[in-house]
Write an enzyme that holds these catalytic residues in place. Sequence first.
Site, mmCIF file in Angstrom:
data_model
loop_
_atom_site.group_PDB
_atom_site.id
_atom_site.type_symbol
_atom_site.label_atom_id
_atom_site.label_comp_id
_atom_site.label_asym_id
_atom_site.label_seq_id
_atom_site.Cartn_x
_atom_site.Cartn_y
_atom_site.Cartn_z
ATOM 1 N N GLY A 216 -18.107 15.858 -28.535
ATOM 2 C CA GLY A 216 -16.938 16.563 -27.710
ATOM 3 C C GLY A 216 -17.580 17.687 -27.370
ATOM 4 O O GLY A 216 -18.841 17.896 -26.906
ATOM 5 N N SER A 217 -16.666 18.427 -26.816
ATOM 6 C CA SER A 217 -16.902 19.701 -26.091
ATOM 7 C C SER A 217 -17.955 20.805 -26.753
ATOM 8 O O SER A 217 -17.995 20.737 -28.423
ATOM 9 C CB SER A 217 -15.878 20.598 -25.678
ATOM 10 O OG SER A 217 -15.135 21.177 -26.647
ATOM 11 N N GLY A 221 -17.465 22.134 -30.719
ATOM 12 C CA GLY A 221 -18.592 21.864 -31.459
ATOM 13 C C GLY A 221 -19.061 23.172 -32.315
ATOM 14 O O GLY A 221 -19.522 23.093 -33.545
ATOM 15 N N GLU A 238 -23.080 16.227 -31.151
ATOM 16 C CA GLU A 238 -23.375 15.653 -29.733
ATOM 17 C C GLU A 238 -22.186 16.334 -28.825
ATOM 18 O O GLU A 238 -21.028 15.935 -28.697
ATOM 19 C CB GLU A 238 -23.312 14.252 -29.456
ATOM 20 C CG GLU A 238 -24.054 13.776 -28.379
ATOM 21 C CD GLU A 238 -23.020 13.711 -27.158
ATOM 22 O OE1 GLU A 238 -23.132 14.512 -26.316
ATOM 23 O OE2 GLU A 238 -22.362 12.449 -27.087
ATOM 24 N N CYS A 272 -21.153 10.882 -21.394
ATOM 25 C CA CYS A 272 -21.869 12.305 -21.771
ATOM 26 C C CYS A 272 -23.282 12.261 -21.158
ATOM 27 O O CYS A 272 -23.444 13.576 -20.243
ATOM 28 C CB CYS A 272 -22.058 12.590 -23.318
ATOM 29 S SG CYS A 272 -22.636 11.090 -24.151
#
Length: 467
Positions: A216-217, A221, A238, A272
């Site tokens: 995610g963001s 994170g 990630e 991503c």
Amino acid sequence: MPTSQPCRAPGTRGERFAVLDPATGEAFDTAPDQQPDELDAVVSRAHGAWRNWRADPAARAAALLAAADAVEAAGADLAPLLTREQGKPLAESYAEVARTAARIRYFAELAPGPQPIRDGRPVRSEVRWRSLGPVGAIVPWNFPLQLASAKFAPALAAGNTVVLKPSPFTPLATRLLGSVISAVLPEDVLTVVTGHEPLGARLASHRGIRHVTFTGSVATGRAVAAGAAASLGRVTLELGGNDAAVLLEDVDVERAADRLFWAAFRNCGQVCMAVKRVYAPSRLYADVVEALAQRAKTAVVGPGLDPGTQLGPVNNAPQLARVERYTARALADGGRAVAGGHRLDRPGYFHAPTILADVPPSSPVVTEEQFGPVLPVLPYGSVDEAVEAANDTGFGLGGSVWGTDLDRAEAVAGRLECGTAWINHHAELSLAQPFAGIKDSGVGVAGGPWGLYGNLRPFVVHRPEEP
């Protein structure tokens, strides 16, 4: 198998939330809105199931191979449901289901073995591998099934149990996936929980969770890492990317244009490791812009369930607003929309595939992750200038170099500050390779043996050669 079949999850209070179809913007189903305090029982059952699951590697591998077969068999149910809630073309949903099954099968067959240590002492030392315990997996909405399997497949293969939380934008296909897999695994080895925040935060910080894996963001994170720190849990994060594609002077523009366009726009740009910036030599700049613009203008945009659709909608209203905001800012900064540049006037969350030219390097669409169907193309004067610009970002997930001289392209690729560099293609991964970023793109490694060992801890046994 009907798409309404639930997987095992608490949800006993009856609260539910609406799930929207991004092609219409309207609700088409609901999912359980489980509350944070319900996680205690879920994690407790996962811990109980871990005792037997970790004990028999051969039975575990066989169960996972059966799970992979079950996922493949359920493709006709999973793929349309995935398209309905996520928006991607149906063919891409089928590909995601196939990739999910392939990943489960790959890790099922990747068993860690003991490793002897030879250091000259009269002692026989051996490293053995032990699982961690319950794993918390938190998954975003762009590839719900594929990213879920990237987390639970290595964790389960290593002997851990998993509590899996999908995004509230895409809970349904993941719940169905959980049902399919749970039918062939022991009870409570894999549990899917759905709901809004702070459910994810509670999962990340739960003292019974020994490893948290999140995609995610960056901001979320960091919060996940802070939550896991309370119990000293392991984290794998990630956190997205701002991948650059550097085109060299000898690039064949027409030959590269198709690959480059789809590397940026597949899944409506919601990838991503998609190409999010293109750097073209000044001499070829106009040709590159025009080649990409022509493909953007002819790409078929529509509902994912329509057979002719190549690009579906943006997944959700907040993300569409972000794409519109970044595009408007780029145009206000002096950029030109050579193709697209606007939301489409129809129901749902559709945005025209957009190619931007003449955008200042400081514009947010260049410096940040737009995560949508918008691609800025920037000119450069020298390769050194292009590499410096490509590396001038807080992200470091991937990058690519495009040219005819492969040796030169590889040399330039070696200068990119990222976890993966491609030459003449982009965003293509093998199940056997590591996937990791640097800088703000994350912590830890997914994929291949590295992903498996990230879910294990070493246990060393020393035995003397003589009694």
